[in-house]
Design a protein around this motif. Structure first.
Motif, mmCIF file in Angstrom:
data_model
loop_
_atom_site.group_PDB
_atom_site.id
_atom_site.type_symbol
_atom_site.label_atom_id
_atom_site.label_comp_id
_atom_site.label_asym_id
_atom_site.label_seq_id
_atom_site.Cartn_x
_atom_site.Cartn_y
_atom_site.Cartn_z
ATOM 1 N N LEU A 59 44.364 34.778 51.480
ATOM 2 C CA LEU A 59 43.392 35.100 50.415
ATOM 3 C C LEU A 59 43.905 36.224 49.528
ATOM 4 O O LEU A 59 43.630 36.254 48.343
ATOM 5 N N GLY B 87 33.135 36.034 37.423
ATOM 6 C CA GLY B 87 32.837 35.660 38.798
ATOM 7 C C GLY B 87 31.620 34.767 38.864
ATOM 8 O O GLY B 87 30.864 34.631 37.897
ATOM 9 N N GLY B 88 31.456 34.144 40.015
ATOM 10 C CA GLY B 88 30.270 33.337 40.238
ATOM 11 C C GLY B 88 29.867 33.440 41.693
ATOM 12 O O GLY B 88 30.682 33.768 42.553
ATOM 13 N N MET C 185 29.036 36.367 36.673
ATOM 14 C CA MET C 185 29.304 37.792 36.477
ATOM 15 C C MET C 185 30.468 37.956 35.519
ATOM 16 O O MET C 185 31.375 37.130 35.496
ATOM 17 N N ILE D 112 36.092 47.591 37.192
ATOM 18 C CA ILE D 112 35.382 46.847 38.228
ATOM 19 C C ILE D 112 35.572 47.509 39.591
ATOM 20 O O ILE D 112 34.630 47.611 40.377
ATOM 21 N N GLU D 113 36.791 48.019 39.856
ATOM 22 C CA GLU D 113 37.078 48.554 41.188
ATOM 23 C C GLU D 113 36.331 49.859 41.441
ATOM 24 O O GLU D 113 35.785 50.070 42.514
ATOM 25 N N VAL E 127 29.844 45.934 35.725
ATOM 26 C CA VAL E 127 29.723 44.473 35.692
ATOM 27 C C VAL E 127 28.345 44.072 35.186
ATOM 28 O O VAL E 127 27.410 44.870 35.199
ATOM 29 N N GLU F 283 31.333 31.360 46.325
ATOM 30 C CA GLU F 283 31.738 32.430 45.416
ATOM 31 C C GLU F 283 32.943 31.981 44.601
ATOM 32 O O GLU F 283 33.685 31.085 45.004
ATOM 33 N N LEU F 284 33.098 32.652 43.458
ATOM 34 C CA LEU F 284 34.227 32.346 42.579
ATOM 35 C C LEU F 284 34.703 33.629 41.927
ATOM 36 O O LEU F 284 33.879 34.430 41.482
ATOM 37 N N ASP F 285 36.025 33.839 41.916
ATOM 38 C CA ASP F 285 36.608 34.947 41.154
ATOM 39 C C ASP F 285 37.660 34.398 40.212
ATOM 40 O O ASP F 285 38.575 33.692 40.669
ATOM 41 N N ASN G 140 40.177 36.352 38.422
ATOM 42 C CA ASN G 140 40.571 37.761 38.378
ATOM 43 C C ASN G 140 42.083 37.873 38.406
ATOM 44 O O ASN G 140 42.678 37.699 39.456
ATOM 45 N N ARG H 171 40.047 32.166 42.454
ATOM 46 C CA ARG H 171 39.751 32.092 43.888
ATOM 47 C C ARG H 171 38.392 31.422 44.067
ATOM 48 O O ARG H 171 37.368 31.924 43.590
ATOM 49 N N ILE I 278 35.682 30.267 46.805
ATOM 50 C CA ILE I 278 35.227 30.349 48.201
ATOM 51 C C ILE I 278 34.195 29.240 48.405
ATOM 52 O O ILE I 278 33.203 29.175 47.675
#
Lengths: 240, 496
Positions: free
Chosen positions: A67, A121-122, A133, A141-142, A147, A209-211, A213, A228, A230
């Protein structure tokens, strides 16, 4: 194979996520720009594949088991030509072996021109269903958690407001002497992920989930440089 | 699929808000239980319909003839108040088959406690089987002044135009009583408890459809049907909605595998819902009530309220007030030269400032027994230079001028201006020192002002925060164009 079939097959096989190449293919089918790429199995194949692409290159290991690719040395950026990329592949295979990992596929892709990094994101919220998102990449973001979320499906007005809401929004408009980014391309990407016919509404039952990024927003176009997905377990689904 | 799925919310919940007859299950023949108190509240509130106590053995309850079971009813009742032990509730519902339209279950011991979900599932199954809609369980009742129905005391009989959906019983009583003190008038309030069958969204839909209701307030802690609520609110474009959400501060999901999943907290969805539906999120009960008052009194303007003029006595208060309005996103702009000249021509006494804030010492206000104020209202009212005028009065100081009823004159002038169609929004801040005689006067003025459509606040900061909710709704309806990427982007365009 349709996107539903691709995702369904992965879930049936018990995969918790999609590999990056499959994820990017799905994004491309929803109209999100992704770098041109080839999948290769070794450095010899890489040399052939590189002929069809424009350097500089990015090389990444392809594995749904890994991942966080960069944590295990599975990502190399700015490779100037096929020789450099081939050497990087061999070095990467050794580095993975040191982590007790192996891979039989690699993603060679054109490097996205520099721009402002964003994250789209989702997720599927248990009460509200699919949500989308957006944020700016890096420290925004970090560290700052800068967001903005919306419940799907979003309208274009929602998408505009999501970007407006970000504290870092001036960077998109060309703060600090940089050229403004192609905001329409970012809005298009948000709509294709979170809009009425977007990826999240179409696959809420299968995606947890979805990124994306980063999504790199340039003065001309916005490109998904990583993806990514998930997946929900095959026996779980969400319904409105 | 709940029963009545094919009927409007207005039709489904008319029996709840306007019951022609009420059954009470759980009133005692020998002591005073919740059911007995409910019957007493109904009588005291002037309920005109038939009240039918249900009791297995008693002949009479609260001086009314009792029946043995809902099954013995000769004709169906609209509404049943059910307050018996949790495990007896499914049986009560089963006995109401064909005899009852809506039951409200007050009993606790369902999904809100560990291990109570199975009991709640039994309740829902029994309700579906019997064709009865169930509000609750774990709630306190319904308040519907037009039907003379209430579940508590000291709620006020005056019907109004604010409809409330409240997931907490106790907070529902707070909203009714404290709201009444502020001048809020309700079309209805339902405590919905666990929402095992009837959801918060369905009651919101009822208020959206009801001609009795102009403003909707919602207190929620957790919703199982967030999406339905979102869609209901999104479809309601005409009535302002104010949401007080309990439990907005928990952390993101630690177990998430993605960035997105780890960043989302429970608050994100509610903020998103508010932005997407034009609902106003209030952070506190006071802000919730103040914002409802604003919508009860003021009609959202076509152009979002931005320019605020402050008028009152007290230099420091004016400065702090300007700060509060600026923080709430308003401009407190310097008035244009022609308006300043017109105000200067009124020959305000020394110590006055007319630039905005318009700050007039109390001593100056007594000129012509406070008749200066209507002239100031005349000058700014038609100037087009402001969207809202906020008048603030330090009551203690003004009341110390005992030889004239200056405060009365000021409030009367505001009322007259409002009645004469004063163009900008008009709000009043009456600042009290808390002494009983001052509070007494404030109560009188509050009632008069709110009846005239002028919202009254205790402080400038709460006025600023509540008017910001009004601006939010105005801006949402105006669908203003946003500025991103250095150029205007229309927000009205549809999906690509």
């Amino acid at each position: 194979m349709t996107v539903h079939e691709q995702i369904g097959r992965a879930r049936a096989a018990g995969a918790g996520s999609l590999d990056e190449a499959t994820g990017k293919d799905i994004l491309a089918s929803y109209g999100i720009a992704v770098p041109r790429h080839r999948i290769v199995r070794d450095s010899a194949e890489l040399r052939d594949a590189a002929l069809a692409l424009e350097p500089p290159f990015v090389l990444k290991v392809v594995s749904s088991a890994i991942l966080h690719k960069s944590d295990v040395g599975g990502v190399r950026l700015g490779l100037r030509d096929a020789d450099e990329a081939a050497a990087a592949l061999d070095a990467m295979a050794e580095a993975l072996a040191a982590h007790g990992l192996s891979a039989d596929r690699w993603l060679l892709e054109e490097m996205v021109p520099p721009g402002q990094e964003l994250v789209i994101g989702g997720l599927t919220d248990p009460q509200f269903g699919p949500m989308v998102m957006v944020g700016l990449g890096g420290i925004f973001i970090e560290v700052l958690k800068d967001v903005s979320f919306r419940i799907c499906p979003i309208t274009r007005r929602d998408a505009v407001e999501m970007l407006d809401e970000l504290k870092g929004a001036p960077l998109l408009r060309g703060a600090r002497g940089r050229p403004p980014v192609d905001t329409d391309a970012v809005l298009d990407a948000l709509m294709r992920i979170g809009g009425p016919d977007g990826l999240l509404m179409s696959h809420a039952d299968a995606l947890a989930e979805l990124d994306i990024n980063p999504l790199i927003a340039t003065p001309r176009g916005a490109f998904a440089a990583d993806a990514r997905f998930i997946l929900r377990p095959a026996d779980a689904s969400w319904s409105a | 699929m709940p029963p009545f799925a094919n009927t409007s919310a207005l039709e489904s919940f008319r029996p709840l808000f306007h019951p022609r007859s009420i059954a009470v299950v759980g009133a005692s023949a020998s002591s005073v239980s919740g059911g007995n108190r409910f019957i007493r509240h109904l009588k005291a509130f002037g309920y005109q319909g038939r009240i039918l106590p249900v009791h297995p053995s008693a002949e009479r309850i609260e001086d009314l003839p009792a029946i043995r079971s809902l099954a013995d009813l000769d004709e169906p009742v609209d509404y049943a108040y059910v307050a018996v032990a949790a495990d007896a509730v499914p049986g009560v519902l089963a006995s109401g088959r064909g005899k009852l339209r809506v039951a409200q279950v007050m009993s606790s011991g369902f999904g809100e406690i560990d291990g109570g979900q199975a009991m709640e599932d039994r309740l829902v199954a029994a309700a579906r089987e019997a064709g009865i809609r169930v509000v609750g369980p774990n709630c306190l009742g319904v308040h519907s002044p037009r039907a003379r129905v209430t579940f508590t005391e000291r709620t006020g009989p005056e019907p109004g135009r604010i409809g409330i959906v409240c997931q907490s019983g106790g907070l529902g009583i707070d909203i009714l009583r404290r709201g009444r003190g502020r001048g809020l008038r309700f079309s209805g309030l339902v405590t919905v408890g666990n929402c095992a069958d009837v959801s918060a969204a369905e009651i919101v839909q009822y208020f959206a459809e009801s001609d009795d209701t102009d403003v909707i307030g919602l207190y929620v802690e957790g919703v199982r049907d967030g999406r339905r609520l979102f869609e209901t609110l999104r479809a309601n474009s005409t009535k302002p909605v104010v949401i007080l959400k309990g439990g907005r501060t928990d952390q993101g999901r630690a177990a998430a595998a993605s960035h997105t999943g780890s960043l989302v907290g429970s608050d994100h969805a509610w903020v998103a819902l508010a932005r997407q539906t034009g609902a106003v999120l209030a952070d506190t009960l006071d802000a919730f009530l103040d914002t409802l008052l604003v919508f009860q009194c003021l009609t959202p303007a076509a152009v979002p309220t931005r320019r605020v003029v402050l008028f009152g006595n007290g230099g420091g208060t004016s400065v702090l007030g300007s700060d509060a309005f600026s923080r709430a996103g308003f401009d407190v702009p310097r008035l244009p030269d022609d308006i300043v000249a017109a105000l200067t021509a009124l020959e305000l006494p020394a110590g006055s400032s007319v630039r905005n804030p318009i700050d007039t010492p109390a001593g100056a206000l007594q000129k012509d027994e406070g008749r200066l104020f209507p002239r100031i209202l005349d000058v700014v009212g038609g100037s087009g230079a402001l969207d809202a005028l906020v008048v603030h009065i330090n009551m203690t100081v003004v009341l110390s001028f005992r030889h004239v009823d200056m405060l009365g004159n000021l409030v009367d002038a505001a009322l007259r201006a409002k009645a004469d169609g004063f163009a900008p929004h008009l709000a009043l801040v009456l600042r009290s020192d808390g002494e009983p005689d001052v509070e007494e006067k404030k109560r009188d003025y509050r009632a008069r002002a709110v009846a005239a459509g002028i919202p009254i606040f205790d402080e400038l900061a709460s006025a600023a925060a509540s008017l910001a909710g009004l601006r939010l709704v105005e801006a949402f309806r105006a669908g203003l164009d946003g500025q991103i990427g250095g150029r205007t982007v229309s927000r009205r365009s549809a999906a690509p």
